[in-house]
Scaffold this motif. Structure first.
Motif, short mmCIF file in Angstrom:
data_model
loop_
_atom_site.label_atom_id
_atom_site.label_comp_id
_atom_site.label_asym_id
_atom_site.label_seq_id
_atom_site.Cartn_x
_atom_site.Cartn_y
_atom_site.Cartn_z
N LYS A 1 33.81 66.89 36.98
CA LYS A 1 33.48 65.90 38.00
C LYS A 1 33.82 64.47 37.63
N PHE A 2 33.86 64.19 36.34
CA PHE A 2 33.96 62.79 35.94
C PHE A 2 35.25 62.50 35.17
N VAL A 3 35.39 63.09 33.99
CA VAL A 3 36.53 62.78 33.16
C VAL A 3 37.84 63.22 33.80
N ALA A 4 37.94 64.49 34.21
CA ALA A 4 39.20 65.01 34.72
C ALA A 4 39.69 64.28 35.96
N PRO A 5 38.87 64.13 37.02
CA PRO A 5 39.39 63.44 38.20
C PRO A 5 39.83 62.01 37.93
N PHE A 6 39.04 61.28 37.13
CA PHE A 6 39.41 59.91 36.84
C PHE A 6 40.64 59.86 35.93
N PHE A 7 40.71 60.80 34.99
CA PHE A 7 41.86 60.86 34.10
C PHE A 7 43.12 61.09 34.90
N ILE A 8 43.09 62.10 35.78
CA ILE A 8 44.27 62.42 36.58
C ILE A 8 44.61 61.28 37.53
N LYS A 9 43.57 60.72 38.17
CA LYS A 9 43.78 59.61 39.10
C LYS A 9 44.39 58.41 38.40
N ASP A 10 43.83 58.04 37.24
CA ASP A 10 44.34 56.88 36.51
C ASP A 10 45.75 57.13 35.99
N LEU A 11 45.98 58.35 35.51
CA LEU A 11 47.30 58.67 34.99
C LEU A 11 48.35 58.60 36.09
N LYS A 12 47.99 59.06 37.29
CA LYS A 12 48.93 59.02 38.41
C LYS A 12 49.31 57.58 38.75
N LYS A 13 48.35 56.66 38.55
CA LYS A 13 48.66 55.26 38.81
C LYS A 13 49.83 54.80 37.94
N VAL A 14 49.86 55.33 36.71
CA VAL A 14 50.94 54.98 35.80
C VAL A 14 52.19 55.76 36.15
N LEU A 15 52.04 57.08 36.33
CA LEU A 15 53.21 57.93 36.55
C LEU A 15 53.89 57.64 37.88
N ASP A 16 53.14 57.21 38.88
CA ASP A 16 53.71 56.97 40.20
C ASP A 16 54.45 55.64 40.29
N GLN A 17 54.26 54.79 39.31
CA GLN A 17 54.99 53.54 39.30
C GLN A 17 56.44 53.79 38.84
N ASP A 18 57.36 53.09 39.45
CA ASP A 18 58.77 53.29 39.10
C ASP A 18 59.15 52.33 37.98
N TYR A 19 58.72 52.65 36.76
CA TYR A 19 59.09 51.83 35.62
C TYR A 19 60.54 52.12 35.26
N GLU A 20 61.36 51.10 35.31
CA GLU A 20 62.79 51.30 35.06
C GLU A 20 63.06 51.75 33.64
N ASN A 21 62.27 51.25 32.70
CA ASN A 21 62.48 51.56 31.29
C ASN A 21 61.29 52.32 30.73
N VAL A 22 61.57 53.30 29.88
CA VAL A 22 60.51 54.11 29.29
C VAL A 22 59.56 53.25 28.45
N GLU A 23 60.07 52.19 27.88
CA GLU A 23 59.21 51.32 27.08
C GLU A 23 58.13 50.65 27.94
N ASP A 24 58.51 50.27 29.18
CA ASP A 24 57.53 49.68 30.10
C ASP A 24 56.46 50.71 30.46
N PHE A 25 56.88 51.95 30.65
CA PHE A 25 55.93 53.01 30.94
C PHE A 25 54.95 53.21 29.79
N LEU A 26 55.46 53.24 28.56
CA LEU A 26 54.61 53.45 27.40
C LEU A 26 53.57 52.34 27.27
#
Length: 219
Positions: free
Chosen positions: A77-102
């Protein structure tokens, strides 16, 4: 009630618990995070919760059952949904360079860890010793996160910014470096004189030197 108490209370909000169970759960979270599962006795938990020790065993047959009663809803209920939600915020961004993503990934996980330090600490401390926790972690976090991460690795490999190695190897190298730094910083040696900006940059450059493809430095 402190901010720490409020965060724990959010964790169990909505659970079908009696007032005594809520006190037991909150006491157990605080105690397990501070001393670890093995070093915490049910009598200590009961005293902190203001209940008789027998009350704990009326609701939870063993101390392990109490641990699972904390971790299962925390994952589901807590860790997984927020973890996935927060991670998607990063993954869904179109970072041109892998270093920016990291860099975004590291700062994203830093914020998450700071906000949920007690519950994450229990996971880190206890997962190696409890197969049931490993299964919960795999079910609610690892497999879901990896499915998202694999797509991102393929994206940067197509752009020749990451070398052509299996996605699971990239996953292991990135997450071991990032979480190794964060766990050391906030759990193992929080009292050390950390230069967070410099350590962040060193961690990113360490990863990049190992994973960089032929086009990784192109802006």
């Amino acid at each position: 009630m402190s901010d720490h108490d409020l965060k724990i209370d959010e964790l169990i909000d909505g659970e079908d618990l009696t007032e005594k169970q809520r006190k037991i759960i909150i006491s157990a979270i605080e105690s397990f995070a501070e001393k670890g599962f093995s070093a915490t006795s049910t009598s200590e938990i009961a005293k902190k919760a203001g209940v008789a020790e027998g009350t704990i065993f009326r609701h939870y047959k063993t101390k392990k059952d109490l641990l699972l009663a904390i971790v299962a809803p925390m994952m589901a209920k807590f860790v997984a949904p927020f973890f996935i939600k927060d991670l998607k915020k990063v993954l869904d961004q179109d970072y041109e360079n892998v270093e920016d993503f990291l860099r975004a990934m590291l700062e994203n996980r830093r914020e998450f860890l700071i906000k949920n330090l007690a519950t994450v600490k229990i996971l880190v401390q206890e997962i190696p010793f409890h197969p049931e926790l490993k299964d919960l972690f795999k079910e609610h976090i690892a497999l879901k996160v990896y499915a998202l991460f694999e797509k991102l690795v393929e994206h940067y490999q197509e752009k020749d910014q990451i070398i052509q190695i299996p996605a699971y190897s990239v996953f292991r190298m990135i997450f071991s470096s990032i979480f190794g730094y964060l766990i050391a910083r906030y759990m193992i040696m929080p009292e050390a004189d950390w230069d967070d900006e410099a350590e962040t940059e060193r961690t990113i450059q360490f990863i990049m030197h190992g994973l960089a493809g032929p086009n990784s430095s192109k802006k």
